[in-house]
Scaffold this motif. Structure first.
Motif, PDB file in Angstrom:
ATOM      1  N   HIS A 363      55.564  81.887  79.376  1.00 26.56           N
ATOM      2  CA  HIS A 363      55.033  83.242  79.234  1.00 26.56           C
ATOM      3  C   HIS A 363      56.136  84.286  79.353  1.00 26.56           C
ATOM      4  N   SER A 364      57.083  84.038  80.275  1.00 24.11           N
ATOM      5  CA  SER A 364      58.151  85.024  80.421  1.00 24.11           C
ATOM      6  C   SER A 364      59.100  84.963  79.227  1.00 24.11           C
ATOM      7  N   LYS A 365      59.164  83.817  78.562  1.00 26.33           N
ATOM      8  CA  LYS A 365      59.980  83.729  77.345  1.00 26.33           C
ATOM      9  C   LYS A 365      59.472  84.714  76.303  1.00 26.33           C
ATOM     10  N   THR A 366      58.150  84.875  76.264  1.00 27.25           N
ATOM     11  CA  THR A 366      57.570  85.830  75.323  1.00 27.25           C
ATOM     12  C   THR A 366      57.933  87.258  75.724  1.00 27.25           C
ATOM     13  N   GLU A 367      57.981  87.508  77.024  1.00 28.64           N
ATOM     14  CA  GLU A 367      58.081  88.895  77.491  1.00 28.64           C
ATOM     15  C   GLU A 367      59.497  89.346  77.851  1.00 28.64           C
ATOM     16  N   MET A 368      60.404  88.415  78.126  1.00 27.26           N
ATOM     17  CA  MET A 368      61.727  88.816  78.589  1.00 27.26           C
ATOM     18  C   MET A 368      62.811  88.371  77.615  1.00 27.26           C
ATOM     19  N   GLU A 369      63.647  89.308  77.211  1.00 30.12           N
ATOM     20  CA  GLU A 369      64.699  89.000  76.243  1.00 30.12           C
ATOM     21  C   GLU A 369      65.668  87.939  76.776  1.00 30.12           C
ATOM     22  N   VAL A 370      65.966  88.005  78.086  1.00 27.19           N
ATOM     23  CA  VAL A 370      66.937  87.059  78.639  1.00 27.19           C
ATOM     24  C   VAL A 370      66.423  85.627  78.527  1.00 27.19           C
ATOM     25  N   ILE A 371      65.119  85.439  78.764  1.00 28.73           N
ATOM     26  CA  ILE A 371      64.546  84.092  78.652  1.00 28.73           C
ATOM     27  C   ILE A 371      64.501  83.668  77.184  1.00 28.73           C
ATOM     28  N   LYS A 372      64.236  84.625  76.289  1.00 29.47           N
ATOM     29  CA  LYS A 372      64.270  84.302  74.849  1.00 29.47           C
ATOM     30  C   LYS A 372      65.635  83.746  74.467  1.00 29.47           C
ATOM     31  N   GLU A 373      66.677  84.337  75.045  1.00 28.36           N
ATOM     32  CA  GLU A 373      68.033  83.869  74.763  1.00 28.36           C
ATOM     33  C   GLU A 373      68.256  82.467  75.349  1.00 28.36           C
ATOM     34  N   LEU A 374      67.798  82.271  76.587  1.00 31.82           N
ATOM     35  CA  LEU A 374      68.053  81.006  77.283  1.00 31.82           C
ATOM     36  C   LEU A 374      67.234  79.841  76.741  1.00 31.82           C
ATOM     37  N   ALA A 375      66.069  80.140  76.175  1.00 28.01           N
ATOM     38  CA  ALA A 375      65.185  79.065  75.709  1.00 28.01           C
ATOM     39  C   ALA A 375      64.781  79.307  74.264  1.00 28.01           C
ATOM     40  N   ASN A 421      55.469  80.333  62.426  1.00 24.79           N
ATOM     41  CA  ASN A 421      54.866  80.980  61.257  1.00 24.79           C
ATOM     42  C   ASN A 421      53.515  81.613  61.572  1.00 24.79           C
ATOM     43  N   PRO A 422      53.303  82.873  61.133  1.00 23.95           N
ATOM     44  CA  PRO A 422      52.026  83.541  61.405  1.00 23.95           C
ATOM     45  C   PRO A 422      50.925  83.122  60.440  1.00 23.95           C
ATOM     46  N   SER A 423      49.689  83.191  60.904  1.00 22.39           N
ATOM     47  CA  SER A 423      48.518  82.968  60.052  1.00 22.39           C
ATOM     48  C   SER A 423      47.544  84.108  60.334  1.00 22.39           C
ATOM     49  N   PHE A 479      48.324  82.840  65.399  1.00 19.80           N
ATOM     50  CA  PHE A 479      47.404  83.803  64.789  1.00 19.80           C
ATOM     51  C   PHE A 479      47.917  85.236  64.978  1.00 19.80           C
ATOM     52  N   ALA A 480      47.785  86.019  63.918  1.00 25.12           N
ATOM     53  CA  ALA A 480      48.188  87.425  63.978  1.00 25.12           C
ATOM     54  C   ALA A 480      47.146  88.268  63.249  1.00 25.12           C
ATOM     55  N   TYR A 481      46.834  89.417  63.833  1.00 19.33           N
ATOM     56  CA  TYR A 481      45.879  90.344  63.191  1.00 19.33           C
ATOM     57  C   TYR A 481      46.599  91.181  62.138  1.00 19.33           C
ATOM     58  N   PRO A 482      45.884  91.604  61.082  1.00 19.29           N
ATOM     59  CA  PRO A 482      46.528  92.383  60.009  1.00 19.29           C
ATOM     60  C   PRO A 482      47.094  93.718  60.488  1.00 19.29           C
ATOM     61  N   ASN A 483      46.419  94.364  61.473  1.00 19.05           N
ATOM     62  CA  ASN A 483      46.945  95.663  61.912  1.00 19.05           C
ATOM     63  C   ASN A 483      48.184  95.457  62.801  1.00 19.05           C
ATOM     64  N   ASN A 484      49.193  96.262  62.550  1.00 16.72           N
ATOM     65  CA  ASN A 484      50.477  96.169  63.266  1.00 16.72           C
ATOM     66  C   ASN A 484      51.104  94.779  63.104  1.00 16.72           C
ATOM     67  N   TYR A 485      50.881  94.181  61.952  1.00 15.27           N
ATOM     68  CA  TYR A 485      51.205  92.775  61.691  1.00 15.27           C
ATOM     69  C   TYR A 485      52.698  92.470  61.888  1.00 15.27           C
ATOM     70  N   SER A 490      57.084  89.607  64.636  1.00 15.29           N
ATOM     71  CA  SER A 490      58.469  89.491  65.101  1.00 15.29           C
ATOM     72  C   SER A 490      58.526  89.345  66.631  1.00 15.29           C
ATOM     73  N   TYR A 491      57.532  89.886  67.331  1.00 20.95           N
ATOM     74  CA  TYR A 491      57.486  89.786  68.795  1.00 20.95           C
ATOM     75  C   TYR A 491      57.180  88.349  69.245  1.00 20.95           C
ATOM     76  N   TYR A 492      56.244  87.693  68.561  1.00 20.64           N
ATOM     77  CA  TYR A 492      55.787  86.376  69.029  1.00 20.64           C
ATOM     78  C   TYR A 492      56.446  85.188  68.330  1.00 20.64           C
ATOM     79  N   ARG A 493      57.071  85.419  67.186  1.00 18.05           N
ATOM     80  CA  ARG A 493      57.719  84.285  66.503  1.00 18.05           C
ATOM     81  C   ARG A 493      58.794  83.678  67.405  1.00 18.05           C
ATOM     82  N   ASN A 494      58.892  82.345  67.371  1.00 16.50           N
ATOM     83  CA  ASN A 494      59.877  81.621  68.180  1.00 16.50           C
ATOM     84  C   ASN A 494      59.631  81.755  69.685  1.00 16.50           C
ATOM     85  N   THR A 495      58.351  81.878  70.068  1.00 24.67           N
ATOM     86  CA  THR A 495      57.992  81.798  71.491  1.00 24.67           C
ATOM     87  C   THR A 495      57.173  80.520  71.690  1.00 24.67           C
TER      88      THR A 495
END
Length: 516
Positions: A363-375, A421-423, A479-485, A490-495
């Motif tokens: 969950h923190s990988k989704t929310e924290m840039e440092v964890i995104k980098e590490l994992a 990949n989003p759907s 899954f991604a909603y059409p609004n603010n798609y 880009s926020y959730y890809r690769n989490t």
């Protein structure tokens, strides 16, 4: 790449023009033949790197052409393409040492994957690896098209993870591209298998795997003996590859008695799968028998607040009169406190510890840039889990347990997958929020991307209202909603996410270890 020559043999070769253009655009040189006889003439004239061969042709059949090709050039890789899944054709083709086996209709990416597997592999496998890797990759590719049992999928997934761990230190991105392609293809086939068979596992007649709701009764209970302490550790969100990565750290204290894989129920999410382990019930049964403990997705409040009460009810139902305790660890402070007090539990028959670190990490990988980098990859995600485990209070608890003679059981509620990949999905404001499954009414979605349960009761899930359904994302989709798609994607890809259908989420470890 431009020097790779492909011979494609099919009596309806004109229909394959788009596939041939696709390969030519990737710089493969493609020669075509419309019969076995024509193909054999081409092979005499020119040296080819690989042959795609249609099985069902007038005149010389594919199998007869294959035999002739192998007589002329025993080492030329031949990929058999057929409409038929008849076993004798597969057996004859495999007996004749084909390089791969594809079933029509084939798509260009399957062809490309087959080329990479069969041609790039020998170039990409580094000096550290052996020819057995190459053979095994081809065998895995073959097995994939023929597996139709849950045991078969568990074994295939074990093999994929084994090779992933064996190859993880090889400095060659091409090697990993092949492995990733193979995992993606395995997940595609696995999703088809689950779609076809999952409902039958709840019918009572068919052969079903050990699953979340049967795990305690079928696997944990036989290990518990009055007078011998047992420590049951449920590490949230633990994939099989992560378990294999930190298993070596236990060798000083424990020896492995047994290890197997079992299946998480759908959704592969904590509130469903972990409650099912502790209650010994499916979600629709929990809702019915324990309405005070069960909350549906749209209801306010914590969804895993009553694991201890669920377990108490299950122990009562199973007639087990045990001295036991339950501990949920969601912070370093709670972990250290249990370390300090652990000796007081050595007279218990069963000590249950739920450890939430891996869930917090994903969950923190989704929310924290440092964890995104590490994992950012499965390899770095494993490494991070390894590093945590080695230095965690859980490791200290396990060492203390070994000194006090505890039997150790390590398992999890579900795994997790790196989503790529989003759907697109559309639902009303009461639709659940998880990225890998949705429940609600009037859901609009891409059929090909989901396993849909229009009647949740058929897979023993609760219906929030009369027209509620569930959808589960396949493979590495989210899954991604059409609004603010675009922002959302880009926020959730690769989490790392869970809740859907994939080998990584559904096929998970259960290990029993004895103190040394």
């Amino acid at each position: 790449m431009s020097d790779i020559k492909v011979l494609w043999v099919d009596d309806e070769i004109d229909l394959l023009k788009p596939h041939i253009l696709f390969l030519e655009n990737k710089d493969y040189k493609v020669t075509t033949a419309q019969s076995g006889t024509e193909a054999l003439e081409e092979i005499k004239k020119e040296q080819f790197d690989i042959v795609f061969l249609d099985e069902n042709m007038p005149g010389l059949t594919g199998l007869e052409t294959l035999a002739e090709i192998k007589e002329q050039q025993a080492n030329l890789p031949v990929v058999m393409i057929t409409k038929s899944e008849e076993e004798y054709i597969m057996e004859e083709a495999i007996g004749a040492k084909i390089a791969d086996y594809l079933i029509k209709p084939v798509n260009p990416n399957q062809i490309l994957l087959s080329l990479k597997k069969n041609l790039d592999l020998s170039r990409l496998v580094s000096e550290k690896t052996t020819s057995s890797y190459q053979q095994e990759f081809r065998k895995i590719a073959m097995d994939m098209s023929m597996i139709n049992t849950y045991q078969g999928w568990s074994e295939l997934y074990q093999k994929l993870v084994y090779w992933e761990l064996e190859l993880e230190d090889i400095e060659d991105t091409g090697m990993f591209e092949i492995l990733e392609s193979q995992k993606t293809e395995a997940n595609n086939q696995f999703c088809k298998f689950v779609d076809k068979n999952y409902r039958d596992w709840f019918g009572g007649d068919g052969d079903a795997p050990v699953m979340s709701h049967t795990l305690f009764k079928d696997r944990v209970m036989p290990q518990i003996k009055t007078g011998t302490p047992t420590l049951l550790v449920v590490i949230d969100n633990l994939r099989y590859d992560q378990w294999k990565a930190f298993e070596p750290f236990l060798r000083n204290s424990y020896k492995k008695n047994s290890e197997e894989l079992f299946y998480s129920i759908l959704p592969t999410a904590t509130q469903y799968a972990r409650n099912a382990i502790f209650s010994g019930l499916m979600p629709s049964e929990m809702e019915k028998l324990h309405p005070d403990y069960w909350l549906n997705d749209t209801e306010e409040g914590g969804k895993n607040m009553y694991e201890k009460e669920f377990l108490e009810a299950q122990l009562r139902r199973l007639g087990l009169n045990l001295n036991w305790s339950y501990h949920k660890i969601s912070s370093l402070k709670q972990g250290k406190k249990l370390v300090e007090n652990f000796k007081s539990h050595k007279e218990e028959d069963l000590t249950v510890v739920v450890y939430n670190f891996v869930d917090m990490l994903s969950h923190s990988k989704t929310e924290m840039e440092v964890i995104k980098e590490l994992a950012s990859t499965d390899k770095s995600y494993r490494s991070l889990t390894q590093s945590w485990f080695k230095n965690s209070p859980l490791m200290e608890i396990i060492q203390q347990a070994a000194q006090s003679g505890f039997k150790l059981i390590i398992t999890t509620d579900h795994g997790t997958i790196n989503v790529k990949n989003p759907s697109k999905v559309i639902g009303d404001k009461n639709t659940s929020l998880n990225l890998r499954y949705k429940t609600g009414k009037s859901l609009t979605y891409e059929d090909k991307d989901v396993l849909a349960a229009k009647d949740p009761s058929a897979i023993m899930l609760p219906s929030i209202n009369m027209s509620s359904s569930f959808i589960f994302a396949k493979g590495d989709l989210f899954f991604a909603y059409p609004n603010n798609y675009n922002h959302y994607v880009s926020y959730y890809r690769n989490t790392y996410q869970h809740g859907g259908v994939s080998l990584e989420e559904m096929i998970i470890p259960f290990a029993v270890l004895e103190p040394k």
